[in-house]
Motif scaffolding. Structure first.
Motif, PDB file in Angstrom:
ATOM      1  N   LEU A   1       0.849  -1.186   0.000  1.00 50.37           N
ATOM      2  CA  LEU A   1       0.000   0.000   0.000  1.00 50.37           C
ATOM      3  C   LEU A   1       0.885   1.236   0.000  1.00 50.37           C
ATOM      4  CD1 LEU A   1      -2.712  -0.972   2.650  1.00 50.37           C
ATOM      5  CD2 LEU A   1      -2.868  -1.153   0.167  1.00 50.37           C
ATOM      6  N   THR A   2       0.567   2.206  -0.840  1.00 51.62           N
ATOM      7  CA  THR A   2       1.377   3.414  -0.912  1.00 51.62           C
ATOM      8  C   THR A   2       0.517   4.612  -1.306  1.00 51.62           C
ATOM      9  OG1 THR A   2       3.482   4.293  -1.751  1.00 51.62           O
ATOM     10  CG2 THR A   2       2.076   3.154  -3.328  1.00 51.62           C
ATOM     11  N   GLY A   3       1.172   5.788  -1.423  1.00 49.35           N
ATOM     12  CA  GLY A   3       0.466   7.016  -1.766  1.00 49.35           C
ATOM     13  C   GLY A   3       0.319   7.195  -3.264  1.00 49.35           C
ATOM     14  N   ASP A   4      -0.029   8.411  -3.670  1.00 51.97           N
ATOM     15  CA  ASP A   4      -0.392   8.671  -5.064  1.00 51.97           C
ATOM     16  C   ASP A   4       0.783   8.575  -6.030  1.00 51.97           C
ATOM     17  OD1 ASP A   4       0.524  11.788  -5.453  1.00 51.97           O
ATOM     18  OD2 ASP A   4      -0.239  11.438  -3.446  1.00 51.97           O
ATOM     19  N   GLU A   5       2.036   8.489  -5.538  1.00 55.57           N
ATOM     20  CA  GLU A   5       3.159   8.270  -6.452  1.00 55.57           C
ATOM     21  C   GLU A   5       3.035   6.936  -7.187  1.00 55.57           C
ATOM     22  OE1 GLU A   5       6.785   9.648  -6.877  1.00 55.57           O
ATOM     23  OE2 GLU A   5       5.634  11.498  -6.724  1.00 55.57           O
ATOM     24  N   GLY A   6       2.196   6.055  -6.676  1.00 50.20           N
ATOM     25  CA  GLY A   6       1.958   4.799  -7.367  1.00 50.20           C
ATOM     26  C   GLY A   6       1.377   4.984  -8.752  1.00 50.20           C
ATOM     27  N   SER A   7       0.770   6.149  -9.013  1.00 48.08           N
ATOM     28  CA  SER A   7       0.161   6.389 -10.330  1.00 48.08           C
ATOM     29  C   SER A   7       1.199   6.416 -11.445  1.00 48.08           C
ATOM     30  CB  SER A   7      -0.626   7.704 -10.318  1.00 48.08           C
ATOM     31  OG  SER A   7       0.235   8.811 -10.135  1.00 48.08           O
ATOM     32  N   TYR A   8       2.454   6.738 -11.118  1.00 50.42           N
ATOM     33  CA  TYR A   8       3.515   6.777 -12.126  1.00 50.42           C
ATOM     34  C   TYR A   8       3.824   5.394 -12.699  1.00 50.42           C
ATOM     35  CZ  TYR A   8       4.871  11.572 -10.812  1.00 50.42           C
ATOM     36  OH  TYR A   8       4.888  12.914 -10.577  1.00 50.42           O
ATOM     37  N   LEU A   9       3.530   4.346 -11.945  1.00 48.88           N
ATOM     38  CA  LEU A   9       3.935   3.011 -12.369  1.00 48.88           C
ATOM     39  C   LEU A   9       3.185   2.537 -13.606  1.00 48.88           C
ATOM     40  CD1 LEU A   9       4.302   1.207  -8.928  1.00 48.88           C
ATOM     41  CD2 LEU A   9       6.059   2.324 -10.309  1.00 48.88           C
ATOM     42  N   GLY A  10       2.067   3.163 -13.917  1.00 42.23           N
ATOM     43  CA  GLY A  10       1.322   2.769 -15.098  1.00 42.23           C
ATOM     44  C   GLY A  10       2.089   2.984 -16.388  1.00 42.23           C
ATOM     45  N   THR A  11       3.035   3.936 -16.388  1.00 42.74           N
ATOM     46  CA  THR A  11       3.825   4.223 -17.595  1.00 42.74           C
ATOM     47  C   THR A  11       5.300   3.891 -17.405  1.00 42.74           C
ATOM     48  OG1 THR A  11       4.109   6.533 -16.876  1.00 42.74           O
ATOM     49  CG2 THR A  11       2.255   6.053 -18.341  1.00 42.74           C
ATOM     50  N   ASP A  12       5.624   3.161 -16.346  1.00 39.24           N
ATOM     51  CA  ASP A  12       7.019   2.828 -16.061  1.00 39.24           C
ATOM     52  C   ASP A  12       7.379   1.503 -16.723  1.00 39.24           C
ATOM     53  OD1 ASP A  12       9.527   2.242 -14.989  1.00 39.24           O
ATOM     54  OD2 ASP A  12       9.048   3.180 -13.061  1.00 39.24           O
ATOM     55  N   ASP A  13       8.183   1.565 -17.782  1.00 39.85           N
ATOM     56  CA  ASP A  13       8.552   0.363 -18.539  1.00 39.85           C
ATOM     57  C   ASP A  13       9.495  -0.553 -17.768  1.00 39.85           C
ATOM     58  OD1 ASP A  13       7.020   1.228 -20.675  1.00 39.85           O
ATOM     59  OD2 ASP A  13       8.697   2.254 -21.655  1.00 39.85           O
ATOM     60  N   LYS A  14      10.089  -0.040 -16.694  1.00 38.09           N
ATOM     61  CA  LYS A  14      11.031  -0.859 -15.938  1.00 38.09           C
ATOM     62  C   LYS A  14      10.341  -1.693 -14.859  1.00 38.09           C
ATOM     63  CE  LYS A  14      14.995   2.220 -16.636  1.00 38.09           C
ATOM     64  NZ  LYS A  14      16.045   3.048 -15.973  1.00 38.09           N
ATOM     65  N   LEU A  15       9.039  -1.504 -14.687  1.00 41.83           N
ATOM     66  CA  LEU A  15       8.308  -2.315 -13.718  1.00 41.83           C
ATOM     67  C   LEU A  15       8.118  -3.727 -14.268  1.00 41.83           C
ATOM     68  CD1 LEU A  15       6.609  -2.530 -11.085  1.00 41.83           C
ATOM     69  CD2 LEU A  15       4.619  -1.893 -12.487  1.00 41.83           C
ATOM     70  N   ASP A  16       8.468  -4.726 -13.468  1.00 43.48           N
ATOM     71  CA  ASP A  16       8.276  -6.119 -13.865  1.00 43.48           C
ATOM     72  C   ASP A  16       6.823  -6.506 -13.562  1.00 43.48           C
ATOM     73  OD1 ASP A  16       8.332  -8.778 -14.437  1.00 43.48           O
ATOM     74  OD2 ASP A  16       9.840  -9.321 -12.931  1.00 43.48           O
ATOM     75  N   ARG A  17       5.966  -6.362 -14.561  1.00 46.10           N
ATOM     76  CA  ARG A  17       4.539  -6.619 -14.353  1.00 46.10           C
ATOM     77  C   ARG A  17       4.224  -8.096 -14.201  1.00 46.10           C
ATOM     78  NH1 ARG A  17       4.962  -2.010 -17.291  1.00 46.10           N
ATOM     79  NH2 ARG A  17       3.624  -0.280 -16.620  1.00 46.10           N
ATOM     80  N   THR A  18       5.163  -8.956 -14.542  1.00 44.86           N
ATOM     81  CA  THR A  18       4.914 -10.395 -14.426  1.00 44.86           C
ATOM     82  C   THR A  18       4.800 -10.836 -12.969  1.00 44.86           C
ATOM     83  OG1 THR A  18       7.272 -10.993 -14.438  1.00 44.86           O
ATOM     84  CG2 THR A  18       6.166 -10.810 -16.573  1.00 44.86           C
ATOM     85  N   VAL A  19       5.295 -10.007 -12.034  1.00 46.49           N
ATOM     86  CA  VAL A  19       5.239 -10.405 -10.625  1.00 46.49           C
ATOM     87  C   VAL A  19       3.895 -10.061 -10.005  1.00 46.49           C
ATOM     88  CG1 VAL A  19       7.732 -10.043 -10.445  1.00 46.49           C
ATOM     89  CG2 VAL A  19       6.182  -8.233  -9.689  1.00 46.49           C
ATOM     90  N   LEU A  20       3.128  -9.192 -10.673  1.00 43.62           N
ATOM     91  CA  LEU A  20       1.840  -8.779 -10.125  1.00 43.62           C
ATOM     92  C   LEU A  20       0.826  -9.906 -10.276  1.00 43.62           C
ATOM     93  CD1 LEU A  20       1.721  -5.170 -11.630  1.00 43.62           C
ATOM     94  CD2 LEU A  20       2.416  -5.836  -9.324  1.00 43.62           C
ATOM     95  N   GLY A  21       0.045 -10.090  -9.240  1.00 47.71           N
ATOM     96  CA  GLY A  21      -0.953 -11.146  -9.273  1.00 47.71           C
ATOM     97  C   GLY A  21      -0.447 -12.485  -8.792  1.00 47.71           C
ATOM     98  N   LYS A  22       0.863 -12.642  -8.687  1.00 45.77           N
ATOM     99  CA  LYS A  22       1.446 -13.897  -8.186  1.00 45.77           C
ATOM    100  C   LYS A  22       1.687 -13.756  -6.681  1.00 45.77           C
ATOM    101  CE  LYS A  22       3.662 -15.020 -12.591  1.00 45.77           C
ATOM    102  NZ  LYS A  22       4.942 -15.251 -13.318  1.00 45.77           N
ATOM    103  N   ARG A  23       0.600 -13.724  -5.951  1.00 46.08           N
ATOM    104  CA  ARG A  23       0.623 -13.525  -4.496  1.00 46.08           C
ATOM    105  C   ARG A  23       1.226 -12.159  -4.122  1.00 46.08           C
ATOM    106  NH1 ARG A  23      -0.557 -18.310  -1.775  1.00 46.08           N
ATOM    107  NH2 ARG A  23      -0.412 -20.198  -3.065  1.00 46.08           N
ATOM    108  N   LEU A  24       1.202 -11.220  -5.081  1.00 44.37           N
ATOM    109  CA  LEU A  24       1.675  -9.864  -4.805  1.00 44.37           C
ATOM    110  C   LEU A  24       0.674  -8.864  -5.385  1.00 44.37           C
ATOM    111  CD1 LEU A  24       3.718  -7.819  -3.780  1.00 44.37           C
ATOM    112  CD2 LEU A  24       5.000  -8.107  -5.914  1.00 44.37           C
ATOM    113  N   THR A  25       0.083  -8.075  -4.506  1.00 47.06           N
ATOM    114  CA  THR A  25      -0.899  -7.063  -4.895  1.00 47.06           C
ATOM    115  C   THR A  25      -0.337  -5.690  -4.561  1.00 47.06           C
ATOM    116  OG1 THR A  25      -2.727  -8.573  -4.434  1.00 47.06           O
ATOM    117  CG2 THR A  25      -3.253  -6.233  -4.558  1.00 47.06           C
ATOM    118  N   VAL A  26      -0.425  -4.758  -5.503  1.00 44.75           N
ATOM    119  CA  VAL A  26       0.053  -3.393  -5.288  1.00 44.75           C
ATOM    120  C   VAL A  26      -1.127  -2.442  -5.446  1.00 44.75           C
ATOM    121  CG1 VAL A  26       1.608  -1.567  -6.066  1.00 44.75           C
ATOM    122  CG2 VAL A  26       2.355  -3.960  -6.141  1.00 44.75           C
TER     123      VAL A  26
END
Length: 510
Positions: free
Chosen positions: A337-362
């Motif tokens: 859980l975090t603040g509104d800076e999390g909105s930047y991650l939608g356009t961050d190409d360096k985020l490993d999206r494959t880890v999301l949903g695998k027992r990890l929720t952001v």
């Protein structure tokens, strides 16, 4: 014979003298031109009101003629703003400035600024063409403070000189980052009697409050970090015994400082001390924090924690999520859980999206989301705190202002639209019936009346300000980062736990 004749005809002493004289004059002329070019001051202008400061390649200053500050992604929207401004007649308008680091170096901030310009221009057009000919009309100018707001002083000095004719500057919006430079800029602007409307500033100490109205004339349309933390707590019903805080130890960044304090307050009684990292001085840079996060994830696996509160900026947030996705205890589930800076991650190409949903929720507390006020099966729109009508009006305005679809999931265009609406509301409320525009000092005094039936019907939700210019119980969309990269709306949370009453009148504070 012929050669001797040519030498006699063309190379007489007089001709030799004239030839020498012309040659010397030519050399002297070229030398003089070169010397004058060398001694003349370099032309560092970029456009009217905009120039490159000494030692910088950035175009810094204030402009409303359509200049894009040499940022190609902004050319279309700045041209549209220039055209709208050119249609206004002298004496019929008041000016609103957008104060932003328009030439920011990092990609996330560049996208944020584009969205802010698009949202602000959409409301400028509504104010001038769709508001029953209310006056004054609104001229919009762009004020670039440079990368990381390094040139804020130059720009603020220019803005304070624009309060008279022909500009009649009456408000400054934008003001989008909770940094020391922005705090200093807000201090100088409000000290000069200029009303300021913050878009995405959320730091609790960049706000007024009981006994501490340090920024007279400052209003905000976004909830504070404290309100975001309260909304997250009401939404998540987090068990402090199974929660841990990961926080940046660097101080001086008002967003981080106040988010850290807000999260710590909501985790009273937690059994684990915070896990610390130290971001680079420029926290948009990668630095070595990824190494630290790899170690922190090992320590988190050693705890019983299920929820991780993260107090830091978006670059480090992305590094932490990537590290937590590669944790050793993959059989365990975690929610970040975090603040509104999390909105930047939608356009961050360096985020490993494959880890999301695998027992990890952001999930993060957003400032706005396009689905928050749109009814959906099993998800009715709250009866108070905002409206579908206000949001659909925004959709009409943003489509009119920009023929290309504007991405809305990061909420930036929505919030910028609402901030512009709030600035225009104050300017027009402060304008006497027999005057074309308000006195400078009267705009910032309108904030205590922006509530109840005089609230702003924002696209992000109702904007009901308390006596210190802060939004009361503002809607906080909770957003989840989906594995496919989308920013999925979950539900609206409220700092007070429930939506505001129909009256939307802040209670008395002790």
């Amino acid at each position: 014979m012929l050669d001797r004749l040519r030498r006699r005809l063309f190379w007489t002493p007089r001709q030799k003298f004239l030839t020498l004289f012309v040659a010397l004059a030519l050399v002297a002329g070229l030398g003089g031109y070169g010397l004058s070019r060398y001694l003349a001051p370099e032309d560092r202008s970029c456009a009217p009101g905009v120039a490159r400061p000494s030692g910088s390649t950035e175009c810094v200053g204030v402009n409303g003629t359509g200049h894009d500050f040499r940022v190609p992604s902004l050319t279309a929207v700045t041209a549209a703003i220039g055209r709208e401004n050119a249609s206004l007649k002298d004496g019929e308008y008041a000016t609103v400035a957008l104060l932003l680091p328009i030439t920011a170096a990092d990609h996330g901030t560049q996208v944020k600024i584009l969205r802010e310009l698009q949202g602000a221009h959409a409301y400028q057009y509504r104010a001038n063409h769709e508001s029953n000919s209310e006056t004054p009309k609104i001229r919009l100018v762009l004020a670039n403070t440079g990368n990381r707001n390094a040139h804020w002083r130059t720009v603020v000095d220019r803005l304070t000189a624009m309060t008279g004719a022909p500009d009649r500057l009456r408000a400054v919006s934008g003001v989008a980052t909770s940094s020391g430079e922005v705090r200093d800029a807000v201090t100088a602007l409000t000290g000069a009697g200029i009303a300021v409307v913050g878009t995405t500033i959320t730091a609790d100490d960049l706000a007024n409050g009981p006994g501490r109205d340090r920024y007279p004339g400052l209003a905000r349309v976004s909830p504070t970090n404290g309100d975001e933390a309260d909304a997250l707590a009401h939404f998540g019903k987090v068990d402090a015994a199974r929660a841990i805080l990961v926080q940046d130890s660097r101080t001086g960044d008002h967003y981080i400082d106040t988010l850290r304090s807000a999260f710590a307050a909501s985790l009273k009684g937690a059994p684990y001390e915070p896990q610390l990292y130290t971001s680079p001085a420029d926290n948009t840079q990668e630095g070595t924090t990824a190494n630290t996060f790899r170690q922190i994830t090992h320590l988190i696996c050693d705890t019983r924690a299920e929820t991780v509160f993260f107090a830091g900026r978006h670059t480090q947030l992305r590094q932490f999520i990537n590290a937590l996705g590669a944790r050793g205890c993959t059989e365990r589930s975690f929610t970040v859980l975090t603040g509104d800076e999390g909105s930047y991650l939608g356009t961050d190409d360096k985020l490993d999206r494959t880890v999301l949903g695998k027992r990890l929720t952001v999930r993060y507390a957003a400032l706005a989301h396009p689905d928050a006020w749109q009814p959906a099966p099993g998800r009715p729109v709250p009866a108070t705190g905002g409206s579908t009508v206000a949001y659909r009006t925004f959709l009409t305005d943003i489509a009119r202002a920009d023929p290309k679809p504007v991405p809305l999931h990061d909420g930036q265009a929505i919030v910028a639209y609402d901030a512009m609406a709030t600035a225009v509301h104050a300017i027009r409320q402060a304008t006497p019936a027999d005057a074309p525009y308000p006195a400078l000092a009267d705009v910032g005094t309108q904030w205590p009346q922006v509530k109840g039936s005089l609230r702003v019907q924002g696209a992000s939700g109702w904007i009901c300000l308390d006596n210190h210019g802060n939004p009361y119980n503002k809607a906080v969309p909770i957003v989840e980062l989906a594995p496919d990269g989308t920013q999925r709306f979950v539900q609206i949370a409220w700092p007070r736990g429930t939506p505001p009453a129909t009256s939307c009148l802040p209670p008395k504070k002790d």
